[in-house]
Motif scaffolding. Structure first.
Motif, PDB file in Angstrom:
ATOM      1  N   ALA A  20       0.832  -1.203   0.000  1.00  0.00           N
ATOM      2  CA  ALA A  20       0.000   0.000   0.000  1.00  0.00           C
ATOM      3  C   ALA A  20       0.872   1.260   0.000  1.00  0.00           C
ATOM      4  CB  ALA A  20      -0.935   0.001   1.212  1.00  0.00           C
ATOM      5  N   GLU A  21       1.979   1.217   0.755  1.00  0.00           N
ATOM      6  CA  GLU A  21       2.906   2.344   0.729  1.00  0.00           C
ATOM      7  C   GLU A  21       3.494   2.527  -0.672  1.00  0.00           C
ATOM      8  OE1 GLU A  21       3.627   4.516   3.007  1.00  0.00           O
ATOM      9  OE2 GLU A  21       2.369   3.639   4.580  1.00  0.00           O
ATOM     10  N   GLU A  22       3.862   1.411  -1.261  1.00  0.00           N
ATOM     11  CA  GLU A  22       4.407   1.480  -2.622  1.00  0.00           C
ATOM     12  C   GLU A  22       3.356   1.966  -3.606  1.00  0.00           C
ATOM     13  OE1 GLU A  22       6.527  -1.489  -5.907  1.00  0.00           O
ATOM     14  OE2 GLU A  22       6.097  -2.198  -3.857  1.00  0.00           O
ATOM     15  N   LEU A  23       2.098   1.568  -3.408  1.00  0.00           N
ATOM     16  CA  LEU A  23       1.019   2.012  -4.287  1.00  0.00           C
ATOM     17  C   LEU A  23       0.793   3.513  -4.171  1.00  0.00           C
ATOM     18  CD1 LEU A  23      -1.305   1.420  -6.224  1.00  0.00           C
ATOM     19  CD2 LEU A  23      -2.739   0.879  -4.234  1.00  0.00           C
ATOM     20  N   ALA A  24       0.883   4.041  -2.949  1.00  0.00           N
ATOM     21  CA  ALA A  24       0.709   5.483  -2.768  1.00  0.00           C
ATOM     22  C   ALA A  24       1.791   6.251  -3.532  1.00  0.00           C
ATOM     23  CB  ALA A  24       0.739   5.837  -1.286  1.00  0.00           C
ATOM     24  N   ASP A  25       3.038   5.775  -3.438  1.00  0.00           N
ATOM     25  CA  ASP A  25       4.114   6.425  -4.170  1.00  0.00           C
ATOM     26  C   ASP A  25       3.906   6.323  -5.680  1.00  0.00           C
ATOM     27  OD1 ASP A  25       5.259   7.050  -1.760  1.00  0.00           O
ATOM     28  OD2 ASP A  25       6.623   5.326  -1.759  1.00  0.00           O
ATOM     29  N   ALA A  26       3.456   5.144  -6.135  1.00  0.00           N
ATOM     30  CA  ALA A  26       3.253   4.943  -7.570  1.00  0.00           C
ATOM     31  C   ALA A  26       2.139   5.844  -8.097  1.00  0.00           C
ATOM     32  CB  ALA A  26       2.922   3.475  -7.858  1.00  0.00           C
ATOM     33  N   GLU A  27       1.049   5.953  -7.358  1.00  0.00           N
ATOM     34  CA  GLU A  27      -0.034   6.816  -7.803  1.00  0.00           C
ATOM     35  C   GLU A  27       0.376   8.293  -7.765  1.00  0.00           C
ATOM     36  OE1 GLU A  27      -3.363   5.843  -5.394  1.00  0.00           O
ATOM     37  OE2 GLU A  27      -3.916   4.064  -6.560  1.00  0.00           O
ATOM     38  N   GLY A  28       1.184   8.686  -6.772  1.00  0.00           N
ATOM     39  CA  GLY A  28       1.695  10.054  -6.759  1.00  0.00           C
ATOM     40  C   GLY A  28       2.580  10.334  -7.964  1.00  0.00           C
ATOM     41  N   GLU A  29       3.384   9.342  -8.341  1.00  0.00           N
ATOM     42  CA  GLU A  29       4.211   9.518  -9.532  1.00  0.00           C
ATOM     43  C   GLU A  29       3.359   9.642 -10.785  1.00  0.00           C
ATOM     44  OE1 GLU A  29       7.886   7.229 -11.854  1.00  0.00           O
ATOM     45  OE2 GLU A  29       6.997   6.367 -10.038  1.00  0.00           O
ATOM     46  N   VAL A  30       2.263   8.883 -10.839  1.00  0.00           N
ATOM     47  CA  VAL A  30       1.368   8.969 -11.994  1.00  0.00           C
ATOM     48  C   VAL A  30       0.768  10.367 -12.097  1.00  0.00           C
ATOM     49  CG1 VAL A  30      -0.827   8.154 -12.932  1.00  0.00           C
ATOM     50  CG2 VAL A  30       0.853   6.512 -12.099  1.00  0.00           C
ATOM     51  N   LEU A  31       0.336  10.918 -10.978  1.00  0.00           N
ATOM     52  CA  LEU A  31      -0.235  12.263 -10.996  1.00  0.00           C
ATOM     53  C   LEU A  31       0.789  13.301 -11.456  1.00  0.00           C
ATOM     54  CD1 LEU A  31      -2.330  12.233  -7.683  1.00  0.00           C
ATOM     55  CD2 LEU A  31      -3.175  12.037 -10.030  1.00  0.00           C
ATOM     56  N   GLY A  32       2.014  13.168 -10.969  1.00  0.00           N
ATOM     57  CA  GLY A  32       3.047  14.099 -11.396  1.00  0.00           C
ATOM     58  C   GLY A  32       3.351  13.984 -12.882  1.00  0.00           C
ATOM     59  N   LEU A  33       3.394  12.754 -13.374  1.00  0.00           N
ATOM     60  CA  LEU A  33       3.662  12.556 -14.795  1.00  0.00           C
ATOM     61  C   LEU A  33       2.511  13.058 -15.661  1.00  0.00           C
ATOM     62  CD1 LEU A  33       5.353   9.025 -14.782  1.00  0.00           C
ATOM     63  CD2 LEU A  33       6.416  11.224 -15.347  1.00  0.00           C
ATOM     64  N   GLU A  34       1.293  12.915 -15.168  1.00  0.00           N
ATOM     65  CA  GLU A  34       0.151  13.434 -15.931  1.00  0.00           C
ATOM     66  C   GLU A  34       0.260  14.941 -16.114  1.00  0.00           C
ATOM     67  OE1 GLU A  34      -3.257  12.156 -13.810  1.00  0.00           O
ATOM     68  OE2 GLU A  34      -3.326  10.162 -14.712  1.00  0.00           O
ATOM     69  N   GLN A  35       0.665  15.636 -15.060  1.00  0.00           N
ATOM     70  CA  GLN A  35       0.851  17.087 -15.166  1.00  0.00           C
ATOM     71  C   GLN A  35       1.978  17.427 -16.134  1.00  0.00           C
ATOM     72  OE1 GLN A  35      -1.027  19.418 -13.904  1.00  0.00           O
ATOM     73  NE2 GLN A  35       0.210  21.129 -14.659  1.00  0.00           N
ATOM     74  N   LEU A  36       3.085  16.680 -16.046  1.00  0.00           N
ATOM     75  CA  LEU A  36       4.199  16.940 -16.955  1.00  0.00           C
ATOM     76  C   LEU A  36       3.832  16.662 -18.407  1.00  0.00           C
ATOM     77  CD1 LEU A  36       7.199  15.461 -14.909  1.00  0.00           C
ATOM     78  CD2 LEU A  36       6.636  17.865 -15.271  1.00  0.00           C
ATOM     79  N   VAL A  37       3.052  15.599 -18.615  1.00  0.00           N
ATOM     80  CA  VAL A  37       2.630  15.271 -19.979  1.00  0.00           C
ATOM     81  C   VAL A  37       1.736  16.373 -20.535  1.00  0.00           C
ATOM     82  CG1 VAL A  37       1.168  13.709 -21.313  1.00  0.00           C
ATOM     83  CG2 VAL A  37       2.905  12.786 -19.797  1.00  0.00           C
TER      84      VAL A  37
END
Length: 271
Positions: free
Chosen positions: A108-125
């Motif tokens: 779950a901790e790893e999932l939180a980090d992964a989803e945060g990375e997805v949100l950041g990448l969506e903004q960058l994209v």
């Protein structure tokens, strides 16, 4: 101080005379062609920069897709451990339940980090695709402007040639009519020739400056639109963070208008 200023103005006058002489020694069509060549080289550089922006945007899109896949896999794996813990609890296997819950918590901790990375990448994209679109639009606008300058330069060169031909024809007519002496006393003819050249040079520069001014005004309008979008995005972020946004200009101007109305009413009552 006045003496130094006069000396500086004198040197400026001399330099401007040298520049005018250098310009007069080069044909108009060659000067305009050289200017277009420099603009074409800048346009080529802009095209290369636009291609780099497009490649960067594609890389960001690929990274976003990979991050989404990783996030989805971690989510499924976390759910699987939770299901295993629930099954162990139903069997009464407390040891297995604790192990599965511990694995689920770590995932779950790893999932939180992964989803945060997805949100950041969506903004960058989103930003990268916007930059790509803006770069392509800039290149297209510059290309159209270069084509317009080429057409305008052709008309300008034709006018310059026509003026030169008319000047030569006028000189021939003056010589045939013996209006101008053959010695070095033809002062009026030389003055007229210089005035015609100055007029042609002024019209040529005015046309080029007008074209550049129109381009700058369009660029300023595009920057205002981008600035408004940035201001809207800044207000959105302030609202998300709970920071009070600045009141609009109309709201600030309204209280200032009330005292003026009260003064007008007071003046009417006294009248």
């Amino acid at each position: 101080m006045n003496i130094f200023r006069r000396i500086i103005e004198f040197f400026r006058m001399l330099l401007s005379g040298f520049v005018d002489s250098a310009e007069d020694s080069v044909p108009v069509e060659r000067r305009l062609a050289y200017d277009r060549l420099k603009r074409a080289e800048n346009l080529k550089k802009q095209m290369g920069a636009a291609e780099d922006v497009g490649v960067a945007a594609e890389m960001m899109v690929q990274q976003l897709a990979e991050a989404r896949i990783v996030s989805a896999n971690v989510r499924q794996e976390t759910k699987a451990h939770l299901q295993a813990a629930a099954a162990a609890a139903a069997r009464g296997d407390a040891v297995t339940q604790q192990q599965e819950e511990a694995r689920a918590a770590a995932l779950a901790e790893e999932l939180a980090d992964a989803e945060g990375e997805v949100l950041g990448l969506e903004q960058l994209v989103e930003e990268a695709l916007s930059d790509k679109k803006e770069a392509i639009a800039m290149v297209l606008d510059q290309s159209k402007e270069l084509e317009k300058l080429a057409r305008h330069d052709s008309r300008l060169v034709a006018r310059a040639r026509m003026t030169d031909m008319r000047r030569q024809q006028l000189e021939l007519r003056e010589q045939m009519m013996d209006l101008v002496p053959g010695d070095q006393s033809n002062m009026r003819a030389r003055i007229q020739e210089h005035v015609v050249k100055d007029e042609a040079r002024y019209r040529a520069r005015r046309d080029v400056v007008d074209a550049l001014w129109d381009q700058k005004r369009r660029a300023a309008t595009e920057r205002v639109v981008t600035s408004a979008a940035g201001a809207a995005k800044l207000d959105e972020l302030r609202r998300e963070m709970g920071i009070a946004t600045a009141p609009p200009a109309a709201a600030q101007a309204a209280p200032a208008a009330q005292p003026a109305e009260q003064q007008a009413e007071a003046g009417g009552g006294q009248g």
